[in-house]
Design a protein around this motif. Structure first.
Motif, PDB file in Angstrom:
ATOM      1  N   GLU A  19       7.612  -0.295  11.031  1.00 40.35           N
ATOM      2  CA  GLU A  19       8.570   0.604  10.386  1.00 40.35           C
ATOM      3  C   GLU A  19       9.962  -0.023  10.320  1.00 40.35           C
ATOM      4  O   GLU A  19      10.698   0.171   9.339  1.00 40.35           O
ATOM      5  N   ASN A  22      10.097  -2.357   7.543  1.00 36.67           N
ATOM      6  CA  ASN A  22      10.324  -1.589   6.311  1.00 36.67           C
ATOM      7  C   ASN A  22      11.809  -1.292   6.120  1.00 36.67           C
ATOM      8  O   ASN A  22      12.350  -1.436   5.018  1.00 36.67           O
ATOM      9  N   LYS A  27      12.434  -0.901   1.920  1.00 33.23           N
ATOM     10  CA  LYS A  27      11.314  -0.362   1.142  1.00 33.23           C
ATOM     11  C   LYS A  27      10.105  -0.254   2.060  1.00 33.23           C
ATOM     12  O   LYS A  27      10.027  -0.938   3.088  1.00 33.23           O
ATOM     13  N   GLN A  28       9.165   0.605   1.702  1.00 32.96           N
ATOM     14  CA  GLN A  28       7.984   0.784   2.541  1.00 32.96           C
ATOM     15  C   GLN A  28       6.944  -0.273   2.200  1.00 32.96           C
ATOM     16  O   GLN A  28       6.137  -0.118   1.291  1.00 32.96           O
ATOM     17  N   GLN A  29       6.989  -1.338   2.971  1.00 37.38           N
ATOM     18  CA  GLN A  29       6.001  -2.404   2.795  1.00 37.38           C
ATOM     19  C   GLN A  29       4.713  -2.065   3.533  1.00 37.38           C
ATOM     20  O   GLN A  29       3.614  -2.336   3.056  1.00 37.38           O
ATOM     21  N   TYR A  30       4.853  -1.504   4.748  1.00 37.86           N
ATOM     22  CA  TYR A  30       3.701  -1.208   5.603  1.00 37.86           C
ATOM     23  C   TYR A  30       3.501   0.297   5.713  1.00 37.86           C
ATOM     24  O   TYR A  30       4.453   1.058   5.879  1.00 37.86           O
ATOM     25  N   LYS A  31       2.248   0.721   5.627  1.00 36.79           N
ATOM     26  CA  LYS A  31       1.898   2.117   5.829  1.00 36.79           C
ATOM     27  C   LYS A  31       0.704   2.190   6.775  1.00 36.79           C
ATOM     28  O   LYS A  31      -0.363   1.633   6.485  1.00 36.79           O
TER      29      LYS A  31
END
Length: 412
Positions: A19, A22, A27-31
């Motif tokens: 997180e 990110n 930006k949200q690279q990992y989820k």
């Protein structure tokens, strides 16, 4: 989006690192699409309860990973986890097509099962373990790590590893752990490793080198091949040798290994104990060491050379070196261990000197040494002693953040 599963999640150290990567990238690279945490030895699942409190129960499994049906785990691009250090030997050869498996209860084989059974295998792995993994067991030096490397090689992964002492890269704790990254053969990064000299990858171009630079002047290095199938590696690797061939850095590609003893190349800021401790007026009185107990602490921390008697009446000579007491405020801390909590005098607990006297570290300070958010482990029913235990089992979040940031950048 890099869909991720977190195994052996504890209180979520890997997830926090992802997180923060990110946040750094804005930006949200990992989820994280699925997580698992199970502590078999405790009735109350404190770590899992904290994890659920922070991220919710959805897509989180609090049960033995050995009993999870792989079809219930979502497809994912990245698998992360700090798995237990155990005996990884291959125990049986199955007659069916599933091939070789290890002993029940050895959780590496749960990772292996996921990687084996997933049709869409994760493209990347980021795994963590204690550094003794590279040289265990004592009667077959390096066998355990060789078994892991061989099993990943068979599954189509290249693997690079590095033993990282967090304090050598400016982090607030002298915690030494081996991190290794797996690259599936379908990825561009796998093909990039294949196109380069292995030593160049380890010392300059690899994700570890870009995340945590090392000196190009290595102390020692070697090349060798992993010979035989997985059962043969398990039975024969390291027999008759006193030293493991695996040095603190290395890479495996299609059975070929390059390994080197490297040194950290870092000249940035250093975070010390002084930087993370609370102010004097924030410390509860029970964290200060009573005057009558100071001598007990000094004895346990001090050097010893004495005759002791075992429970069976056998006399033996006992010796151990002294430890710094109290801990230096101007340096990173020693490694936090699971026995850090509680009032009882101990050789390994941290003690610092303040104007008000000697004191132990609070859970929030232990969290800061692992770079967790303040009070991340605070939850009703979770004692300070248990919070300290959880930090002893955790990792330094900044290492994950750095590796994840470099991986995301290299994938683009």
């Amino acid at each position: 989006m890099i869909n991720t599963i977190e195994l052996f999640a504890g209180v979520g150290g890997f997830r926090i690192g992802l997180e923060r990567a990110n946040l750094k990238a804005k930006k949200q690279q990992y989820k994280v699409v699925w997580s698992n945490q199970w502590e078999p030895s405790t009735k109350t699942q404190h770590a899992s309860l904290i994890y659920e409190e922070r991220w919710g129960k959805e897509n989180h499994a609090n049960g033995s990973i050995e009993e999870v049906d792989v079809s219930d785990i979502p497809d994912h691009d990245l698998l992360v986890g700090g798995f237990p250090c155990q005996d990884y030997s291959v125990a049986t050869t199955l007659k069916n097509s599933k091939g070789l498996l290890g002993k029940k209860g050895v959780l590496w084989w749960s990772i292996h099962r996921i990687l084996s059974e997933k049709i869409n295998k994760p493209k990347y792995l980021i795994l963590e373990n204690v550094d003794r993994l590279l040289k265990s067991p004592s009667n077959q030096r390096g066998r355990d790590f060789a078994v892991i490397l061989k099993s990943l090689d068979d599954l189509g992964y290249a693997v690079e590893w590095r033993v990282i002492n967090a304090a050598e890269y400016g982090f607030p704790q002298r915690r030494r752990r081996v991190f290794f990254i797996g690259y599936h053969k379908s990825t561009a990064l796998y093909k990039k490793i294949k196109s380069e000299a292995l030593d160049t990858w380890v010392l300059n171009d690899g994700l570890m080198a870009k995340s945590f630079p090392v000196s190009e002047q290595v102390v020692s290095e070697s090349y060798f091949n992993l010979q035989g199938d997985l059962k043969e590696v398990s039975d024969a690797f390291g027999l008759g040798t006193k030293l493991s061939p695996f040095l603190n850095s290395g890479v495996l590609l299609e059975g070929k290994i390059y390994t080197a003893k490297t040194t950290a190349n870092y000249d940035g800021e250093i975070t010390t104990i002084k930087d993370i401790i609370l102010s004097e007026n924030e410390i509860p009185s029970e964290y200060f060491i009573a005057e009558e107990d100071v001598d007990k602490w000094k004895y346990l921390k001090g050097a010893k050379k004495e005759v002791r008697t075992s429970s069976s009446g056998f006399e033996y000579n006992y010796a151990e070196g002294g430890m710094i007491f109290p801990d230096a405020l101007t340096a990173p801390s020693r490694t936090i261990i699971t026995g850090e909590g509680g009032k009882a005098p101990s050789r390994f607990k941290h003690v610092i000197s303040t104007k008000k006297g000697l004191r132990r570290l609070l859970p929030i300070e232990l969290e800061r040494l692992n770079m967790f958010p303040d009070n991340h482990t605070e939850l009703e029913g979770v004692s300070d002693t248990k919070r300290a235990f959880l930090m002893g089992n955790a990792l330094v979040v900044g290492i994950v953040e750095q590796i994840a940031s470099v991986l995301a950048a290299e994938m683009n």
